[in-house]
Design a protein around this motif. Structure first.
Motif, short mmCIF file in Angstrom:
data_model
loop_
_atom_site.label_atom_id
_atom_site.label_comp_id
_atom_site.label_asym_id
_atom_site.label_seq_id
_atom_site.Cartn_x
_atom_site.Cartn_y
_atom_site.Cartn_z
N PHE A 111 -2.46 -9.35 -2.89
CA PHE A 111 -0.60 -8.78 -3.11
C PHE A 111 -0.67 -7.59 -4.15
CE2 PHE A 111 2.81 -11.69 -1.01
CZ PHE A 111 1.80 -11.46 0.37
N VAL A 112 -1.85 -8.27 -5.58
CA VAL A 112 -1.86 -7.80 -6.75
C VAL A 112 -2.66 -6.48 -6.05
CG1 VAL A 112 -2.72 -7.97 -8.84
CG2 VAL A 112 -1.15 -9.32 -7.83
N ALA A 113 -3.92 -7.10 -5.91
CA ALA A 113 -5.08 -6.81 -5.21
C ALA A 113 -4.22 -4.91 -4.31
CB ALA A 113 -6.80 -6.75 -4.74
N VAL A 114 -3.73 -5.26 -3.38
CA VAL A 114 -3.74 -4.14 -2.68
C VAL A 114 -2.71 -2.93 -3.45
CG1 VAL A 114 -1.88 -3.35 -0.67
CG2 VAL A 114 -3.61 -5.41 -0.24
N PHE A 115 -1.96 -3.14 -3.98
CA PHE A 115 -1.17 -2.68 -4.69
C PHE A 115 -1.52 -1.86 -5.96
CE2 PHE A 115 2.22 -1.45 -8.31
CZ PHE A 115 2.31 -0.54 -7.79
N VAL A 116 -2.34 -2.46 -6.21
CA VAL A 116 -3.19 -1.64 -7.75
C VAL A 116 -4.79 -0.67 -6.71
CG1 VAL A 116 -5.18 -2.43 -8.90
CG2 VAL A 116 -3.21 -4.03 -9.48
N CYS A 117 -5.40 -0.88 -5.72
CA CYS A 117 -6.01 0.51 -5.53
C CYS A 117 -5.01 1.24 -5.08
CB CYS A 117 -5.97 -0.73 -3.96
SG CYS A 117 -6.96 -0.17 -2.59
N ALA A 118 -4.16 1.38 -4.42
CA ALA A 118 -3.14 2.24 -3.96
C ALA A 118 -2.65 3.16 -5.00
CB ALA A 118 -1.39 1.57 -3.02
N CYS A 119 -2.70 2.59 -6.03
CA CYS A 119 -2.55 3.39 -7.53
C CYS A 119 -3.49 3.32 -7.34
CB CYS A 119 -1.59 1.89 -8.52
SG CYS A 119 0.07 1.69 -8.10
N MET B 260 0.78 -1.02 0.09
CA MET B 260 -0.15 0.17 0.52
C MET B 260 0.56 1.27 -0.05
SD MET B 260 -2.68 1.48 0.12
CE MET B 260 -4.36 0.36 -0.07
N GLY B 261 1.66 0.89 0.51
CA GLY B 261 2.73 2.68 0.87
C GLY B 261 3.76 2.77 -0.09
N ALA B 262 4.12 1.36 -1.41
CA ALA B 262 5.13 1.74 -2.71
C ALA B 262 3.83 2.57 -3.73
CB ALA B 262 5.25 0.23 -2.48
N GLY B 263 2.45 1.91 -3.78
CA GLY B 263 1.59 2.49 -4.72
C GLY B 263 1.24 3.92 -4.10
N LEU B 264 1.44 4.27 -2.90
CA LEU B 264 0.93 5.79 -3.01
C LEU B 264 2.37 6.74 -3.18
CD1 LEU B 264 -1.69 4.86 0.66
CD2 LEU B 264 -2.08 5.88 -1.32
N ALA B 265 3.43 5.99 -2.73
CA ALA B 265 4.42 7.05 -3.18
C ALA B 265 4.86 7.49 -4.53
CB ALA B 265 5.44 5.85 -2.21
N LEU B 266 3.90 6.92 -4.98
CA LEU B 266 4.52 6.53 -6.98
C LEU B 266 3.85 7.71 -8.16
CD1 LEU B 266 4.29 2.79 -8.33
CD2 LEU B 266 6.47 4.25 -8.15
N ASN B 267 4.41 8.66 -7.97
CA ASN B 267 3.83 10.23 -8.64
C ASN B 267 3.88 10.01 -10.21
OD1 ASN B 267 3.90 11.34 -6.47
ND2 ASN B 267 6.14 11.17 -6.12
N ARG B 268 4.23 9.16 -10.53
CA ARG B 268 3.62 8.78 -12.21
C ARG B 268 3.12 8.46 -12.82
NH1 ARG B 268 9.28 6.52 -14.76
NH2 ARG B 268 9.99 7.69 -13.76
N PRO B 269 1.65 9.00 -13.55
CA PRO B 269 0.37 8.60 -13.93
C PRO B 269 0.57 7.07 -14.14
CG PRO B 269 0.91 10.34 -14.26
CD PRO B 269 2.09 10.22 -13.53
N VAL B 270 0.47 5.80 -14.23
CA VAL B 270 -0.31 4.40 -14.88
C VAL B 270 0.34 4.41 -16.44
CG1 VAL B 270 -0.11 1.72 -15.42
CG2 VAL B 270 -0.33 2.87 -12.80
#
Length: 416
Positions: free
Chosen positions: A260-268, A76-86
């Protein structure tokens, strides 16, 4: 009050204070916080008696739940930290690491397990799956620091962005191969159709869809709820990040998808909404603090396990394989995957070298050994333990000076 209780509370207080202070104290030193707590755990379990046995081999269910919690919060932290749009082009370095570097690494590690260590197919695949992911927990020194509020700010350098996004996704993408190892160990017959249809296609799709759906609903609630009472961004409640983490993970697992995939995608997906809002930083800071406390506990216990027999019976071949994973397999697979990409030569070397192995690797071994019987269980634990401890020391010593060097070179190139 008598017994060990007061000692445990006092030690927890000291450890929590240290977790708050050490990142700042060590910010310019070639020593990482995990290195300190690894040594502290080894020393404590050597000197203080009696303490509970921290060996993951005998407490795999506890290890499984602790590492599971730590990894999903870190994702979750990694996904929220990313500033670059997918995007396909914006994330091209990430796709190269996932599509080329990760498969090459897994193939090389499986071959090492089979030829050098004498593992069977199931043990070799499990070793490959466990040592494939770049860890989102222990790689904080080389990852994106935090979200920014300026939508035009794409200041994430390519190395930090690549390592953060790779760690966010490849933890989930290693899961199909963990299931493959379990299938080989438990149902060596007709496993292929079920593995392809369920463990690859369905679980990945379910994780992706749940992550997108949960992220979309939560960002609507955070930023666009009709009433300020329900618009959580207005109240700046950081602990809501845990609600997002547990919701995405729990629903995905209930749907038999990859949490794991769901959490990161949710954060992004949450990060993609209202990029100018400071609430992203509030969420990220809370997650980072919880993650740090869990990391301290897990690495401290790992140090204790090392001191009390995790490496008992270790063979020179196991040490060689762990060193090859860190010094040869990941670096060369990374260089191959990033060749002719958008990374410069320095960034390419840094991203290839810092394939940190850590808590995620421990989780996958614990998960597989809970689900199936592996003849090579003890050897897998030793090799993975050696790789994780080696990564903590090697990458902990080199992360700060290498990233500072990269930042200086970047400043020189961008200065007028």
């Amino acid at each position: 009050m008598a017994g060990a209780g007061p000692v445990v509370f006092a030690a927890a207080g000291v450890a929590t204070l240290a977790a708050a202070l050490l990142p700042r104290v060590l910010s310019r030193a070639p020593i990482s916080m995990p290195m300190v707590f690894l040594a502290a755990g080894a020393l404590t379990f050597t000197v203080v008696e009696p303490l509970p046995d921290p060996n993951p081999v005998t407490h795999s269910s506890i290890v499984l739940r602790l590492t599971e919690l730590c990894v999903i919060i870190s994702l979750m932290g990694a996904g929220l930290a990313l500033n670059r749009p997918v995007g396909w082009r914006r994330w091209s370095t990430t796709w190269r690491l996932l599509g080329i570097t990760m498969p090459l690494s897994m193939l090389a590690v499986a071959l090492l397990g089979w030829t050098v260590l004498g593992f069977g197919a199931a043990g070799a695949v499990l070793l490959a799956a466990a040592l494939a992911p770049t860890d989102p927990v222990l790689a904080t020194e080389v990852q994106v620091a935090e979200p920014v509020e300026d939508p035009e700010d794409d200041s994430d350098d390519e190395a930090r962005f690549a390592l953060t996004s790779e760690a966010g996704l490849n933890d989930g993408l290693a899961f199909p191969f963990t299931y493959l190892a379990i299938a080989l160990a438990t149902t060596p017959g007709d496993w292929l159709p079920h593995w392809l249809a369920v463990d690859v296609v369905w679980r990945l799709a379910a994780g992706l869809l749940v992550g997108l759906g949960a992220g979309w609903l939560l960002r609507k609630l955070f930023f666009n709820a009709p009433s300020k009472t329900f618009r959580l961004a207005h109240h700046a409640e950081g602990f809501v990040a845990l609600a997002a983490t547990f919701l995405a993970y729990g629903v995905a697992e209930l749907a038999h998808g990859y949490g794991f995939v769901a959490v990161f995608v949710c954060a992004c997906t949450i990060r993609a909404g209202e990029r100018t809002s400071g609430y992203h930083r509030v969420l990220h800071q809370y997650v980072e603090q919880v993650e740090r406390l869990l990391t301290v506990l897990i690495i401290f216990l790992l140090g204790g396990a090392v001191a009390t027999g995790l490496f008992a019976g270790v063979q020179w071949r196991e040490v060689v394989v762990a060193l090859l994973v860190l010094l040869v397999v990941r670096p060369f697979a990374g260089l191959i995957g990033l060749a002719r990409g958008r990374t410069g030569p320095r960034e390419r070397v840094v991203v290839s070298f810092f394939g940190v192995r850590g808590v995620g690797s421990v989780f996958y071994v614990a998960y597989a050994l809970e689900a199936g019987h592996f003849l090579e269980a003890g050897a897998v634990w030793r090799v993975v333990g050696l790789a994780v401890v080696g990564s903590i020391v090697l990458h902990g010593i080199t992360a700060t000076p290498v990233m500072r060097f990269l930042d200086r070179k970047r400043e020189v190139l961008t200065s007028p």
